[in-house]
Design an enzyme around this catalytic site. Structure first.
Site, PDB file in Angstrom:
ATOM      1  N   GLU A 177      10.141   0.875  56.163  1.00 37.14           N
ATOM      2  CA  GLU A 177      10.408   2.160  55.493  1.00 37.14           C
ATOM      3  C   GLU A 177      10.393   3.373  56.427  1.00 37.14           C
ATOM      4  O   GLU A 177       9.438   4.165  56.432  1.00 37.14           O
ATOM      5  CB  GLU A 177       9.409   2.377  54.351  1.00 37.14           C
ATOM      6  CG  GLU A 177       9.453   1.304  53.297  1.00 37.14           C
ATOM      7  CD  GLU A 177       8.614   1.636  52.066  1.00 37.14           C
ATOM      8  OE1 GLU A 177       7.894   2.644  52.067  1.00 37.14           O
ATOM      9  OE2 GLU A 177       8.704   0.870  51.083  1.00 37.14           O
ATOM     10  N   GLU A 363      10.234  -5.599  48.918  1.00 38.64           N
ATOM     11  CA  GLU A 363       9.201  -5.022  48.041  1.00 38.64           C
ATOM     12  C   GLU A 363       9.872  -4.596  46.741  1.00 38.64           C
ATOM     13  O   GLU A 363      10.957  -4.021  46.755  1.00 38.64           O
ATOM     14  CB  GLU A 363       8.554  -3.760  48.630  1.00 38.64           C
ATOM     15  CG  GLU A 363       7.634  -3.994  49.785  1.00 38.64           C
ATOM     16  CD  GLU A 363       6.971  -2.695  50.279  1.00 38.64           C
ATOM     17  OE1 GLU A 363       6.884  -1.715  49.500  1.00 38.64           O
ATOM     18  OE2 GLU A 363       6.562  -2.677  51.450  1.00 38.64           O
TER      19      GLU A 363
HETATM   20  O1  IFM Z   1       2.280   0.854  48.831  1.00 40.02           O
HETATM   21  C1  IFM Z   1       3.560   1.173  49.266  1.00 40.02           C
HETATM   22  C2  IFM Z   1       3.905   0.356  50.492  1.00 40.02           C
HETATM   23  O2  IFM Z   1       3.012   0.568  51.528  1.00 40.02           O
HETATM   24  C3  IFM Z   1       5.285   0.723  50.988  1.00 40.02           C
HETATM   25  N1  IFM Z   1       6.246   0.686  49.922  1.00 40.02           N
HETATM   26  C4  IFM Z   1       5.934   1.335  48.700  1.00 40.02           C
HETATM   27  C5  IFM Z   1       4.585   0.888  48.196  1.00 40.02           C
HETATM   28  C6  IFM Z   1       4.261   1.576  46.858  1.00 40.02           C
HETATM   29  O3  IFM Z   1       4.207   2.955  47.018  1.00 40.02           O
END
Ligand code: IFM
Length: 455
Positions: A177, A363
């Site tokens: 990210e 994710e």
């Molecule tokens: O917890 C975070 C993660 O570290 C990175 N992606 C989004 C998740 C939720 O906010």
């Protein structure tokens, strides 16, 4: 660990076969600082998060987190019981190289080596991320991601990790990210806690350069050892959808400015005009060599997906009336995931050697209410969210997008950075007093879904 009983036939959300390919990967994700704890154990160095929380003592921090560092074997046993086929975790740079450069902490590397062995012994494929936001504090002291020197140290760190784990880990990811890492420099409540908006493109560009340098180091190692590594990067993508027809241009501009410029760099080797203008205004130097580094082919793209944004004619993000939202205030709207993936395929799918590669959803999940009771942890909202998103993914797959896997965020409740432990995304509940793990209804549903789909 508690693993309550679950009846697929009585489930409020269907347990069904999805149309994905035979080798579709069913997994779950975590990150080092969010779960490991043990921040001062076995020679780990300081990260920017210790400094961030030291200045904000009223906030929860990651000192204990889920104590995964000391409970790793139990956690892998739980993954196995859930039937997970893959586990995505991150390596903590300060645990492996406490000062970010120089001496390697063998005890830190040993931990990841034991984790990988434990996963493989249990038939779970490791997906390793090199950087999920825990920069060594010593690297921030020399400018953090504003500095090209740090990008070079990152590539050296990648080399140290692949030297130790490249014989067993096939799936590698450089960064998690980029846009959120940038947020830590422009004032969005994350470490290192700077707030200078002018740094936006500079930091984003340096991160892509660091990705390119690390990718080169990993490729070199791969060809020396004939290891067959798959190398990629993970982006969080939030599509911008127009509120009205007249907002189409503004929505596209928003998407390019904040999200798709990373993909333009990676796949097209050129940033969109809106970003080049911002770079020129803020004095960012972007050379042809930088773009060549960034535009190297990758083997997969990880997409983290949580929400969409709706943008009006003026380019402002608006709140959709009556939208359903998570406890983060994020709209739940799974069909936008299908639309975004199909759009990405059209834009980046036919660019020759540097086309968009196969995709994993690395994710996806939701902070929603958990009802903790003696017979289990009930979270039908999360179960519905997960089912809707896997179904939306299936639609994109059927429309021709090459989707290879899905990772739930997160394996377990953990530190949601500056928001502490109150926003829970886990498919496994972690009791904050005892740290006992209980598989939530969503985790049980996910386990049943995996069983149904793995042939
Ligand atoms: O917890 C975070 C993660 O570290 C990175 N992606 C989004 C998740 C939720 O906010």
């Amino acid at each position: 660990m508690k693993f309550p009983k679950f009846s697929a036939t009585k489930s409020p959300v269907p347990v069904r076969r999805f149309a994905f390919g035979r080798d579709f990967v069913w997994g779950a994700s975590t990150s080092a600082y969010q779960i490991e704890g043990a921040t001062a154990q076995d020679g780990r160095g300081r990260s920017i998060w210790e400094d961030y929380f030291a200045k904000r003592p009223h906030l929860d921090n990651g000192e204990v987190a889920c104590d995964h560092y000391n409970r790793m074997v139990e956690d892998v046993a739980m993954m196995k019981k859930m039937g997970l086929k893959a586990y995505r975790f991150s390596v903590s740079w300060p645990r492996v190289i406490p000062d970010g450069k120089g001496a390697v902490n063998q005890a830190g590397l040993d931990f990841y080596s034991r984790l990988v062995d434990e996963l493989l012994a249990n038939g779970i494929e490791p997906y390793l991320t090199l950087y999920h936001w825990d920069l060594p504090a010593a690297m921030e002291a020399i400018g953090g991601w504003q500095s090209r020197e740090v990008a070079q140290h990152f590539a050296d760190y990648a080399r140290v990790v692949v030297d130790r784990l490249g014989d067993r880990v096939k799936k590698w990811c450089t960064f998690n990210e980029l846009e959120v890492i940038v947020a830590g420099y422009i004032g969005d409540g994350l470490a290192p806690g700077l707030s200078d908006y002018k740094l936006r493109v500079k930091v984003g560009h340096n991160l892509l350069v660091a990705h390119g340098l690390a990718l080169k180091a990993l490729r070199e190692w791969d060809s020396q050892h004939d290891a067959g590594l798959d190398l990629g990067i993970v982006l969080n993508l939030v599509p911008a959808e127009p509120a009205t027809k007249s907002a189409t241009t503004a929505a596209r501009r928003h998407w390019q400015r904040f999200y798709s410029w990373y993909m333009d760099g990676l796949f097209k080797g050129r940033y969109p005009d809106v970003v080049l203008q911002e770079a020129a205004k803020t004095g960012v130097v972007i050379t042809a060599e930088d773009m060549e580094l960034i535009n190297q082919p990758i083997d997969y793209l990880g997409v983290n997906w949580y929400l969409r944004q709706v943008v009006n004619r003026r380019g402002r993000v608006i709140r959709v009336p009556a939208a359903q939202e998570t406890l983060m205030g994020w709209e739940m709207h799974a069909p936008a995931l299908t639309r975004m993936l199909v759009m990405m395929q059209a834009e980046y799918g036919a660019l020759g050697a540097t086309s968009m590669p196969p995709i994993y959803i690395t994710e996806n999940g939701a902070a929603l209410e958990d009802k903790v009771s003696p017979d289990g942890v009930h979270d039908v909202g999360r179960m519905t969210y997960t089912y809707d998103h896997i179904s939306a993914l299936e639609m994109a797959y059927l429309a021709g997008v090459d989707i290879r896997g899905y990772f739930a965020w997160s394996l377990m409740d953990n530190l949601e950075w500056s928001l502490g432990y109150t926003k829970t995304f886990g498919i496994v509940h972690v009791d904050r007093q005892t740290l006992e793990r209980t598989v939530k209804d969503t985790g049980l549903w996910y386990a049943a879904t995996i069983r149904k789909n793995v042939r």
